[in-house]
Design an enzyme around this catalytic site. Structure first.
Site, PDB file in Angstrom:
ATOM      1  N   ASN A 126      32.381  31.231  47.733  1.00  0.00           N
ATOM      2  CA  ASN A 126      33.298  31.968  47.273  1.00  0.00           C
ATOM      3  C   ASN A 126      32.613  33.744  47.030  1.00  0.00           C
ATOM      4  OD1 ASN A 126      35.397  33.096  45.927  1.00  0.00           O
ATOM      5  ND2 ASN A 126      34.003  33.411  44.294  1.00  0.00           N
ATOM      6  N   GLU A 127      32.880  34.754  48.062  1.00  0.00           N
ATOM      7  CA  GLU A 127      32.151  35.204  48.042  1.00  0.00           C
ATOM      8  C   GLU A 127      30.552  35.678  47.396  1.00  0.00           C
ATOM      9  OE1 GLU A 127      34.374  37.661  44.731  1.00  0.00           O
ATOM     10  OE2 GLU A 127      36.255  37.513  45.995  1.00  0.00           O
ATOM     11  N   GLU A 148      42.701  34.600  47.148  1.00  0.00           N
ATOM     12  CA  GLU A 148      42.388  34.675  45.765  1.00  0.00           C
ATOM     13  C   GLU A 148      43.667  36.424  46.259  1.00  0.00           C
ATOM     14  OE1 GLU A 148      38.788  35.216  43.514  1.00  0.00           O
ATOM     15  OE2 GLU A 148      38.464  33.980  44.054  1.00  0.00           O
ATOM     16  N   HIS A 151      30.902  28.498  43.303  1.00  0.00           N
ATOM     17  CA  HIS A 151      31.857  29.965  43.196  1.00  0.00           C
ATOM     18  C   HIS A 151      30.536  30.584  41.645  1.00  0.00           C
ATOM     19  CE1 HIS A 151      36.119  32.269  42.648  1.00  0.00           C
ATOM     20  NE2 HIS A 151      34.726  32.423  41.577  1.00  0.00           N
ATOM     21  N   GLU A 203      35.721  36.399  32.338  1.00  0.00           N
ATOM     22  CA  GLU A 203      35.897  37.005  33.755  1.00  0.00           C
ATOM     23  C   GLU A 203      34.192  38.048  33.776  1.00  0.00           C
ATOM     24  OE1 GLU A 203      37.412  37.666  36.478  1.00  0.00           O
ATOM     25  OE2 GLU A 203      36.762  39.887  37.142  1.00  0.00           O
ATOM     26  N   TYR A 235      41.616  41.923  46.394  1.00  0.00           N
ATOM     27  CA  TYR A 235      42.213  42.689  44.815  1.00  0.00           C
ATOM     28  C   TYR A 235      41.761  44.184  45.142  1.00  0.00           C
ATOM     29  CZ  TYR A 235      40.965  38.612  42.602  1.00  0.00           C
ATOM     30  OH  TYR A 235      40.601  37.542  42.223  1.00  0.00           O
ATOM     31  N   TRP A 251      45.010  33.925  42.541  1.00  0.00           N
ATOM     32  CA  TRP A 251      44.267  34.198  40.759  1.00  0.00           C
ATOM     33  C   TRP A 251      44.854  34.635  39.261  1.00  0.00           C
ATOM     34  CZ3 TRP A 251      39.650  32.010  40.543  1.00  0.00           C
ATOM     35  CH2 TRP A 251      38.739  32.530  39.759  1.00  0.00           C
ATOM     36  N   GLN A 278      34.086  30.195  34.949  1.00  0.00           N
ATOM     37  CA  GLN A 278      35.125  30.666  34.400  1.00  0.00           C
ATOM     38  C   GLN A 278      36.263  29.345  33.566  1.00  0.00           C
ATOM     39  OE1 GLN A 278      35.865  32.630  38.029  1.00  0.00           O
ATOM     40  NE2 GLN A 278      36.952  34.350  36.765  1.00  0.00           N
TER      41      GLN A 278
HETATM   42  C1  GBH Z   1      36.662  37.493  42.522  1.00  0.00           C
HETATM   43  O1  GBH Z   1      35.747  38.481  42.666  1.00  0.00           O
HETATM   44  C2  GBH Z   1      36.453  36.583  41.918  1.00  0.00           C
HETATM   45  O2  GBH Z   1      36.318  35.177  42.967  1.00  0.00           O
HETATM   46  C3  GBH Z   1      36.754  35.802  40.314  1.00  0.00           C
HETATM   47  O3  GBH Z   1      35.670  34.525  40.535  1.00  0.00           O
HETATM   48  C4  GBH Z   1      37.143  37.122  40.155  1.00  0.00           C
HETATM   49  O4  GBH Z   1      37.839  36.200  38.657  1.00  0.00           O
HETATM   50  C5  GBH Z   1      38.378  37.849  40.405  1.00  0.00           C
HETATM   51  O5  GBH Z   1      37.400  37.900  41.545  1.00  0.00           O
HETATM   52  C6  GBH Z   1      38.905  38.446  38.984  1.00  0.00           C
HETATM   53  O6  GBH Z   1      37.688  39.289  39.811  1.00  0.00           O
HETATM   54  O7  GBH Z   1      32.506  48.038  42.157  1.00  0.00           O
HETATM   55  O8  GBH Z   1      33.844  49.017  41.445  1.00  0.00           O
HETATM   56  O9  GBH Z   1      34.264  48.991  43.499  1.00  0.00           O
HETATM   57  C7  GBH Z   1      36.571  39.391  41.770  1.00  0.00           C
HETATM   58  C8  GBH Z   1      35.773  40.807  43.855  1.00  0.00           C
HETATM   59  C9  GBH Z   1      34.562  42.168  44.646  1.00  0.00           C
HETATM   60  C10 GBH Z   1      36.031  43.251  43.072  1.00  0.00           C
HETATM   61  C11 GBH Z   1      33.969  43.482  44.055  1.00  0.00           C
HETATM   62  C12 GBH Z   1      35.360  44.106  42.239  1.00  0.00           C
HETATM   63  C13 GBH Z   1      33.939  45.915  43.215  1.00  0.00           C
HETATM   64  C14 GBH Z   1      34.512  47.063  42.482  1.00  0.00           C
HETATM   65  N1  GBH Z   1      34.811  41.901  43.563  1.00  0.00           N
HETATM   66  N2  GBH Z   1      34.949  44.611  43.800  1.00  0.00           N
HETATM   67  S1  GBH Z   1      33.813  48.368  42.448  1.00  0.00           S
END
Ligand code: GBH
Length: 473
Positions: free
Chosen positions: A169-170, A377, A125, A431, A300, A424, A25
């Site tokens: 990561n995730e 994050e 990541h 993104e 988030y 974050w 990123q």
């Molecule tokens: C993180 O992932 C990442 O680790 C990071 O790299 C990234 O930039 C940051 O967040 C911001 O996006 O299907 O509409 O319910 C984000 C994790 C998981 C958030 C899946 C959105 C599903 C959206 N994401 N989630 S939805």
């Protein structure tokens, strides 16, 4: 503005205040000094995959501006910097080590240590070398072994200086969203490959933790993205079951093999149609169930879910999105995500700080074997602009940050063992599927000049961290 904290609350001594980024990123230099394509470089070249046709080059040119970016971290007074290493830079074709690639991270680590900033390193990541994808990627069991070799390479080079190691990561994103949902690289839309990626990333995690532990790594852990799955209508058994399924698929299928050495029974039933059991070999769960020293939590938003189709005029589209025809809700494809009409960020994600508190408290209560938690994050995207006075007055991000830090404090007050918070992101960046359109940084980046400007949220975060530290130390 200030934080409203529980009566008599103090941040735990040694609480880590940090900021996070990821290699793909921010670095740019996609093909410089020996680096070859990652799956994201490759994915970005296919029109339609990334908003506006954006690519990963030059991103925020961090590869060339690393020392100045470390100064930025220092100027904010942060304790730690969470970054990731690009596998495709270190072992570009997954063959021999690229000395210039490893040297970049070695210089970064030195620069951080010279400035008293704790390096918080993530091995994966999401940027798999394209060469590995071409042999099957994470759908291929052997990729776990290749990850182990890569992890050893990085540890051999940096293990004398780096104490905190995060494997993945995730993994939810780099398995189901990437191999089943197709929204992330490599863009595959194969439910079974998504499940295979899930299991193989678990295996890779376990292999690496076991090996790096033996090689003397001090702290080993993983970062998961965790959510509260909320039934849209709590009195409707269909919605309650939908929430149970999403909790199993997004949270428990990741937490439990690692913490308990077993996949959740209901998850196994939900995905039974995909022969998941065949992917799991004898002994795998023992490898996966390594003791970890910390769990990174990325949060988030919560997820409001229903087992009913959404009305045609519903404002939030049904999954799968327009871009893909395959759902990453493997085994639960019919589940939908109706909006609750809460305020939203520029991502369209609901703002609900209380969800973070609930999640942190619940983790401690449900898993007695839980290691210390770090928020690795948390943050929000807004349409930031540089104002006439040269500053970025991102009042919505300041508010998001403060309300979420209050939620973390409340969780700690209720007994959650949270030892740090990484914003974050350190700076605006690429993104993923949204390209450069969405800004998450506490530092603004002008994408024409690459100039960095600390946003009001960056100043606010620095002040909160300094204030907390002056009381606890
Ligand atoms: C993180 O992932 C990442 O680790 C990071 O790299 C990234 O930039 C940051 O967040 C911001 O996006 O299907 O509409 O319910 C984000 C994790 C998981 C958030 C899946 C959105 C599903 C959206 N994401 N989630 S939805």
């Amino acid at each position: 503005m200030a934080l409203t904290l529980p009566d008599g609350f103090q941040w735990p001594a040694g609480f880590i205040w940090g900021a996070a980024t990821a290699a793909a990123q921010i670095e740019g230099a996609s093909h410089e000094d020996g680096k070859l394509d990652s799956i994201w470089d490759h994915f970005a070249r296919t029109p339609g995959n990334i908003a506006h046709g954006d690519t990963l080059d030059p991103a925020v040119d961090h590869y060339h501006r690393m020392p100045q970016d470390v100064q930025l971290i220092t100027s904010l007074g942060l304790d730690s910097y969470r970054f990731s290493v690009s596998w495709a830079r270190v072992k570009p074709a997954d063959g021999p080590v690229n000395p210039k690639g490893i040297d970049f991270y070695s210089r970064l680590v030195d620069e951080l240590l010279e400035n008293d900033v704790l390096p918080w390193l993530t091995l994966y990541h999401w940027d798999l070398p394209q060469a590995v994808e071409e042999t099957g990627g994470w759908a291929n069991r052997d990729t776990a072994q290749r990850f182990l070799d890569y992890a050893i390479t990085v540890h051999e080079a940096l293990g004398d200086r780096v104490t905190h190691w995060t494997t993945f990561n995730e993994p939810l994103c780099s398995s189901l969203i990437s191999y089943a949902g197709g929204e992330h690289a490599p863009g595959r839309q194969e439910p079974r490959a998504g499940l295979a990626a899930l299991h193989h990333q678990h295996l890779a995690h376990g292999l690496a933790v076991r090996e790096l532990r033996e090689r003397g790594a001090e702290k080993l852990g993983i970062t998961l993205n965790l959510t509260n799955a909320i039934p849209n209508d709590p009195s409707d058994p269909v919605d309650v079951d939908a929430a149970r399924r999403i909790d199993a698929l997004w949270n428990r299928a990741y937490l439990e093999p690692i913490l308990l050495g077993a996949y959740p029974t209901d998850f196994l039933q939900d995905v039974a149609g995909h022969d998941f059991g065949e992917l799991v070999h004898d002994g795998d769960l023992t490898v996966i169930n390594q003791q970890i020293d910390f769990l990174g939590v990325n949060h988030y938003h919560d997820d409001n879910v229903s087992g009913h189709p959404l009305p045609a005029d519903h404002p939030q589209g049904l999954r799968p999105t327009e871009k893909t025809t395959s759902s990453w809700f493997v085994g639960s494809e019919f589940v939908t995500g109706p909006t609750r009409h809460l305020p939203q960020t520029a991502m369209g994600w609901e703002i609900n700080p209380g969800g973070l508190r609930t999640l942190l408290v619940r983790l401690g209560r449900e898993y007695p074997e839980l290691p210390p938690l770090y928020i690795t994050e948390n943050g929000s995207a807004w349409d930031d602009v540089i104002d006439a006075d040269g500053a970025v007055h991102d009042i919505q991000r300041v508010d998001f940050l403060e309300r979420h830090l209050e939620a973390v404090a409340e969780a700690i007050d209720e007994g959650a063992d949270v030892r740090g918070y990484f914003a974050w992101s350190l700076m605006d960046n690429f993104e993923w599927a949204w390209g450069y359109e969405k800004r998450f940084g506490i530092v603004y980046v002008d994408y024409t000049t690459q100039e960095r400007t600390v946003k009001d949220s960056g100043h606010a975060f620095a002040a909160i961290a300094a204030g907390a530290r002056s009381v606890t130390t």
